[in-house]
Structures are given as C-alpha cells and as structure tokens.
Design a protein around this motif. Structure first.
Motif, PDB file in Angstrom:
ATOM      1  N   THR A 131       0.832  -1.203   0.000  1.00 31.17           N
ATOM      2  CA  THR A 131       0.000   0.000   0.000  1.00 31.17           C
ATOM      3  C   THR A 131       0.867   1.254   0.000  1.00 31.17           C
ATOM      4  OG1 THR A 131      -0.130   0.164   2.422  1.00 31.17           O
ATOM      5  CG2 THR A 131      -1.793  -1.206   1.314  1.00 31.17           C
ATOM      6  N   ARG A 132       0.311   2.304  -0.554  1.00 26.63           N
ATOM      7  CA  ARG A 132       1.034   3.573  -0.555  1.00 26.63           C
ATOM      8  C   ARG A 132       1.244   4.084   0.868  1.00 26.63           C
ATOM      9  NH1 ARG A 132       2.893   7.214  -3.808  1.00 26.63           N
ATOM     10  NH2 ARG A 132       2.110   6.168  -5.678  1.00 26.63           N
ATOM     11  N   GLN A 133       0.294   3.835   1.757  1.00 26.59           N
ATOM     12  CA  GLN A 133       0.447   4.282   3.135  1.00 26.59           C
ATOM     13  C   GLN A 133       1.711   3.691   3.754  1.00 26.59           C
ATOM     14  OE1 GLN A 133      -2.939   3.584   5.707  1.00 26.59           O
ATOM     15  NE2 GLN A 133      -1.733   3.862   7.565  1.00 26.59           N
ATOM     16  N   LYS A 134       1.898   2.372   3.589  1.00 31.93           N
ATOM     17  CA  LYS A 134       3.111   1.737   4.135  1.00 31.93           C
ATOM     18  C   LYS A 134       4.351   2.210   3.405  1.00 31.93           C
ATOM     19  CE  LYS A 134       3.475  -0.783   6.943  1.00 31.93           C
ATOM     20  NZ  LYS A 134       3.673  -0.582   8.407  1.00 31.93           N
ATOM     21  N   MET A 135       4.231   2.448   2.115  1.00 28.47           N
ATOM     22  CA  MET A 135       5.375   2.949   1.358  1.00 28.47           C
ATOM     23  C   MET A 135       5.749   4.360   1.803  1.00 28.47           C
ATOM     24  SD  MET A 135       6.894   0.908  -0.709  1.00 28.47           S
ATOM     25  CE  MET A 135       7.826   2.141  -1.608  1.00 28.47           C
ATOM     26  N   ASP A 136       4.758   5.183   2.125  1.00 28.73           N
ATOM     27  CA  ASP A 136       5.063   6.532   2.594  1.00 28.73           C
ATOM     28  C   ASP A 136       5.768   6.492   3.951  1.00 28.73           C
ATOM     29  OD1 ASP A 136       4.052   7.707   0.330  1.00 28.73           O
ATOM     30  OD2 ASP A 136       2.092   8.189   1.198  1.00 28.73           O
ATOM     31  N   GLU A 137       5.389   5.520   4.785  1.00 27.94           N
ATOM     32  CA  GLU A 137       6.093   5.346   6.058  1.00 27.94           C
ATOM     33  C   GLU A 137       7.548   4.961   5.797  1.00 27.94           C
ATOM     34  OE1 GLU A 137       3.972   2.519   8.431  1.00 27.94           O
ATOM     35  OE2 GLU A 137       2.083   3.654   8.362  1.00 27.94           O
ATOM     36  N   LEU A 138       7.750   4.057   4.845  1.00 24.30           N
ATOM     37  CA  LEU A 138       9.109   3.653   4.480  1.00 24.30           C
ATOM     38  C   LEU A 138       9.891   4.817   3.904  1.00 24.30           C
ATOM     39  CD1 LEU A 138      11.339   1.557   3.930  1.00 24.30           C
ATOM     40  CD2 LEU A 138      10.160   0.984   1.792  1.00 24.30           C
ATOM     41  N   ARG A 139       9.232   5.623   3.073  1.00 22.80           N
ATOM     42  CA  ARG A 139       9.900   6.784   2.489  1.00 22.80           C
ATOM     43  C   ARG A 139      10.394   7.737   3.576  1.00 22.80           C
ATOM     44  NH1 ARG A 139       7.404   5.927  -2.700  1.00 22.80           N
ATOM     45  NH2 ARG A 139       5.314   5.820  -1.857  1.00 22.80           N
ATOM     46  N   LYS A 140       9.563   7.992   4.590  1.00 20.12           N
ATOM     47  CA  LYS A 140       9.965   8.914   5.652  1.00 20.12           C
ATOM     48  C   LYS A 140      11.185   8.385   6.394  1.00 20.12           C
ATOM     49  CE  LYS A 140       8.350  11.580   9.589  1.00 20.12           C
ATOM     50  NZ  LYS A 140       9.676  11.477  10.225  1.00 20.12           N
ATOM     51  N   ILE A 141      11.153   7.093   6.732  1.00 22.94           N
ATOM     52  CA  ILE A 141      12.293   6.484   7.422  1.00 22.94           C
ATOM     53  C   ILE A 141      13.546   6.573   6.552  1.00 22.94           C
ATOM     54  CG2 ILE A 141      13.223   4.268   8.230  1.00 22.94           C
ATOM     55  CD1 ILE A 141      10.336   3.576   9.097  1.00 22.94           C
ATOM     56  N   THR A 142      13.377   6.299   5.267  1.00 24.10           N
ATOM     57  CA  THR A 142      14.511   6.302   4.345  1.00 24.10           C
ATOM     58  C   THR A 142      15.131   7.690   4.233  1.00 24.10           C
ATOM     59  OG1 THR A 142      13.581   4.463   3.063  1.00 24.10           O
ATOM     60  CG2 THR A 142      15.230   5.854   1.968  1.00 24.10           C
ATOM     61  N   TYR A 143      14.300   8.693   4.053  1.00 24.43           N
ATOM     62  CA  TYR A 143      14.853  10.041   3.867  1.00 24.43           C
ATOM     63  C   TYR A 143      15.387  10.626   5.170  1.00 24.43           C
ATOM     64  CZ  TYR A 143      13.647  10.096  -1.025  1.00 24.43           C
ATOM     65  OH  TYR A 143      13.616   9.805  -2.368  1.00 24.43           O
ATOM     66  N   ASP A 144      14.849  10.191   6.309  1.00 27.44           N
ATOM     67  CA  ASP A 144      15.447  10.570   7.596  1.00 27.44           C
ATOM     68  C   ASP A 144      16.852   9.992   7.712  1.00 27.44           C
ATOM     69  OD1 ASP A 144      13.232  11.991   8.330  1.00 27.44           O
ATOM     70  OD2 ASP A 144      12.408  10.441   9.660  1.00 27.44           O
ATOM     71  N   CYS A 145      17.003   8.749   7.263  1.00 23.26           N
ATOM     72  CA  CYS A 145      18.331   8.121   7.279  1.00 23.26           C
ATOM     73  C   CYS A 145      19.282   8.841   6.321  1.00 23.26           C
ATOM     74  CB  CYS A 145      18.224   6.644   6.920  1.00 23.26           C
ATOM     75  SG  CYS A 145      17.459   5.602   8.181  1.00 23.26           S
ATOM     76  N   LEU A 146      18.774   9.201   5.157  1.00 28.53           N
ATOM     77  CA  LEU A 146      19.603   9.909   4.182  1.00 28.53           C
ATOM     78  C   LEU A 146      20.139  11.225   4.749  1.00 28.53           C
ATOM     79  CD1 LEU A 146      17.701   9.379   0.816  1.00 28.53           C
ATOM     80  CD2 LEU A 146      20.138   9.000   1.170  1.00 28.53           C
ATOM     81  N   GLU A 147      19.304  11.898   5.513  1.00 29.94           N
ATOM     82  CA  GLU A 147      19.723  13.172   6.095  1.00 29.94           C
ATOM     83  C   GLU A 147      20.879  13.003   7.078  1.00 29.94           C
ATOM     84  OE1 GLU A 147      18.974  16.434   5.593  1.00 29.94           O
ATOM     85  OE2 GLU A 147      18.080  15.573   3.780  1.00 29.94           O
ATOM     86  N   SER A 148      21.015  11.804   7.644  1.00 29.29           N
ATOM     87  CA  SER A 148      22.062  11.570   8.643  1.00 29.29           C
ATOM     88  C   SER A 148      23.400  11.178   8.022  1.00 29.29           C
ATOM     89  CB  SER A 148      21.611  10.466   9.609  1.00 29.29           C
ATOM     90  OG  SER A 148      21.606   9.195   8.953  1.00 29.29           O
ATOM     91  N   ILE A 149      23.467  11.044   6.706  1.00 31.45           N
ATOM     92  CA  ILE A 149      24.708  10.624   6.048  1.00 31.45           C
ATOM     93  C   ILE A 149      25.723  11.763   6.107  1.00 31.45           C
ATOM     94  CG2 ILE A 149      25.751   9.945   3.858  1.00 31.45           C
ATOM     95  CD1 ILE A 149      23.146   8.576   3.118  1.00 31.45           C
ATOM     96  N   PRO A 150      26.896  11.523   6.677  1.00 33.91           N
ATOM     97  CA  PRO A 150      27.915  12.574   6.741  1.00 33.91           C
ATOM     98  C   PRO A 150      28.525  12.850   5.370  1.00 33.91           C
ATOM     99  CG  PRO A 150      28.771  10.523   7.638  1.00 33.91           C
ATOM    100  CD  PRO A 150      27.312  10.298   7.379  1.00 33.91           C
ATOM    101  N   ALA A 151      29.153  14.001   5.236  1.00 35.72           N
ATOM    102  CA  ALA A 151      29.702  14.438   3.951  1.00 35.72           C
ATOM    103  C   ALA A 151      30.810  13.534   3.451  1.00 35.72           C
ATOM    104  CB  ALA A 151      30.193  15.875   4.061  1.00 35.72           C
ATOM    105  N   ASP A 152      31.529  12.858   4.363  1.00 34.77           N
ATOM    106  CA  ASP A 152      32.651  12.015   3.957  1.00 34.77           C
ATOM    107  C   ASP A 152      32.244  10.557   3.751  1.00 34.77           C
ATOM    108  OD1 ASP A 152      32.147  11.462   6.579  1.00 34.77           O
ATOM    109  OD2 ASP A 152      34.245  11.515   7.245  1.00 34.77           O
ATOM    110  N   SER A 153      30.957  10.262   3.791  1.00 36.82           N
ATOM    111  CA  SER A 153      30.473   8.892   3.608  1.00 36.82           C
ATOM    112  C   SER A 153      30.476   8.515   2.130  1.00 36.82           C
ATOM    113  CB  SER A 153      29.050   8.753   4.148  1.00 36.82           C
ATOM    114  OG  SER A 153      28.458   7.537   3.727  1.00 36.82           O
ATOM    115  N   PRO A 154      30.721   7.218   1.820  1.00 35.78           N
ATOM    116  CA  PRO A 154      30.625   6.768   0.419  1.00 35.78           C
ATOM    117  C   PRO A 154      29.234   6.996  -0.175  1.00 35.78           C
ATOM    118  CG  PRO A 154      31.726   5.122   1.774  1.00 35.78           C
ATOM    119  CD  PRO A 154      31.176   6.144   2.717  1.00 35.78           C
ATOM    120  N   LEU A 155      28.226   7.157   0.699  1.00 41.52           N
ATOM    121  CA  LEU A 155      26.866   7.372   0.209  1.00 41.52           C
ATOM    122  C   LEU A 155      26.493   8.849   0.150  1.00 41.52           C
ATOM    123  CD1 LEU A 155      24.846   4.527   2.007  1.00 41.52           C
ATOM    124  CD2 LEU A 155      25.640   4.592  -0.359  1.00 41.52           C
ATOM    125  N   ALA A 156      27.471   9.731   0.363  1.00 36.85           N
ATOM    126  CA  ALA A 156      27.178  11.170   0.349  1.00 36.85           C
ATOM    127  C   ALA A 156      26.619  11.605  -1.004  1.00 36.85           C
ATOM    128  CB  ALA A 156      28.435  11.956   0.699  1.00 36.85           C
TER     129      ALA A 156
END
Length: 273
Positions: A131-156
């Motif tokens: 469902t989109r509702q569950k996907m939106d929950e996943l999206r929020k968690i994912t983008y919160d994690c993305l915000e925590s990536i430091p500048a020197d990370s391989p995932l920057a």
C-alpha cells in the motif's frame, strides 16, 4: 516443506518410464510390477522438483500428496507476443497515486512460487509492501536516514542526488511507487553457486508477469544500497532470520505510456558454431 513421498495409481500407470528418465536426482526405479518407486534412500536424494508429477502422461504419479488433476495443463506462449513483451518492457519511474489492486498483488504472490532456483532449493523469501500508506512510512524512514549521512560517507553522493530530487518534487529512492517487492535468500538452503542469481531470476520473472498485468516496475538499486547501510530501513522489509537481502523491485500502475519499443543492437552476442 513438502514431504518427499510419492504415490502411483497403478490402474493409470502405463509403465512408460518417463518419470524415471526425467528424474533429475535419479532416485526412482521400477519395482517387480513396473510401478515407479523410490530407490533405497531415494527420499533423501529427491529434489522435490515435481518433474515426476508433471511428466506423467496419464496423471498416475502423485508427489507430496498432491492431486495431478489439480495441476494446470502446460501451455505455450506465442513467440512473437513474448518477444513483444520483452522489447516493450521499460523501467517505470512515474506511477499513479493508486494502490496496486489487491487481486493483482495476489496474482504476483501466486506467481512467486514458480521462478526456478538452483537444485530446486526452497531458499527464497519474499516481502511485498502493498500500500502507498506503508510505502510513505518507508519513504519517511529512508529520507530521515539519508539526512544523517555525513559528507565524507561513500553514500554522500546519494544524499546529494536525493536532496536535488526532493527539491524537484521527485522521490529518487522509490520513484514514488505505491508498492515494493523484496526478495531475500537463505544462504544455508541456497545452492552455493546460485545464491546470488536466484533472487535476480525471481524478480526477472516478476517483472515480465507484472507487465502482463498492466503494472510497471523498476529495479531499485538505491533501496538495496541504503538498506544494506541502514538496519532501520532493512527492518521495514521483514526479512526472515538467517536470510540476506537479495534485491528490491518497486512497482505500481504506470503514469506514463510508451508508444513504441527502443531499437537495440546485438553486437555483444557471439554465436559459436
């Protein structure tokens, strides 16, 4: 797991030996009455592939208590239609807001019993965020994690790409899809040489079947990379214990329609004669 046991309707058996010849594990033999039986320790050798049930021309052979009459007849697909489906397949990165209809999710679920695995091992596990509702929950968690990536990370670089996409109103990671299919592999059960290939084969089958249902898909390498880096994201995938993430595929109802197939060359194919 299905019990490795066989039964033969002796009245229907025509003693043709097709089950013996087609047994991958060579664990069947004729008894004195030319009725197929397991050889000594045959149950342990059996791969539970059901070739014996499928190949029997009279439906005399049963495996695991299954009724041969309940199997569908074998069908073939017109090669031109199949080629057309393959050529028409596109990675979809634009989806409608609608959830995937529940009946189509059920059809995808049923199909996932059939992709092949090495030595027929029951090694794959699937999770479907439906469902989109569950996907939106996943999206929020994912983008919160993305915000925590430091500048020197391989995932920057991925954080920078995601930020730019969000500014443009786009979801880089899941492409705005209302559903997600996650395949994981039990490395203890998988054939060593196939444990990396099995998940990809399964999603390849899923991709084409989804297209036949009017659904679009995209292979989601970004989601895989982030899930491998952030346990909080992977936890949303409900991967069973003892299993490792294989790959992820986003899907939904396409918000884009293509008018024609691309024109690709086969310069990378060598025919050896």
């Amino acid at each position: 797991m299905m019990k490795r046991m066989i039964a033969v309707d002796e009245e229907k058996c025509i003693h043709c030996g097709m089950c013996l010849r087609d047994c991958v594990a060579s664990c069947l033999e004729f008894d004195d009455q030319k009725i197929p039986r397991y050889i000594k320790d045959g149950e342990k050798m059996c791969l539970a592939c059901q070739h014996c049930l499928a190949v029997c021309p009279t439906g005399a052979f049963s495996f695991g208590g299954l009724d041969p009459a309940a199997s569908d007849p074998v069908t073939t697909v017109d090669s031109a239609a199949m080629m057309g489906l393959i050529k028409s397949r596109r990675s979809i990165r634009q989806y409608k807001e609608d959830d995937v209809p529940a009946e189509k999710i059920e059809k995808l679920k049923d199909m996932l019993a059939y992709p092949p695995t090495g030595v027929n091992a029951p090694s794959l596990r699937f999770s479907i965020i439906a469902t989109r509702q569950k996907m939106d929950e996943l999206r929020k968690i994912t983008y919160d994690c993305l915000e925590s990536i430091p500048a020197d990370s391989p995932l920057a670089f991925l954080k920078d790409m995601a930020d730019k996409s969000l500014q443009a109103g786009r979801d880089l990671v899941y492409r705005g899809a209302p559903a997600l299919v996650i395949v994981s592999v039990d490395e203890k059960k998988a054939a060593e040489t196939c444990k990396n290939a099995d998940p990809i084969i399964a999603l390849s089958y899923l991709e084409l079947y989804a297209a036949s249902l009017g659904l679009g898909t995209v292979w989601d390498g970004f989601a895989v990379a982030l899930a491998q880096h952030f346990p909080k994201i992977e936890a949303q995938f409900h991967i069973p214990k003892h299993c490792q993430l294989g790959f992820v595929m986003a899907l939904g109802i396409p918000a884009v329609a293509y008018a024609r197939t691309p024109q690709l060359k086969t310069d990378n194919v060598e025919i050896i004669k």
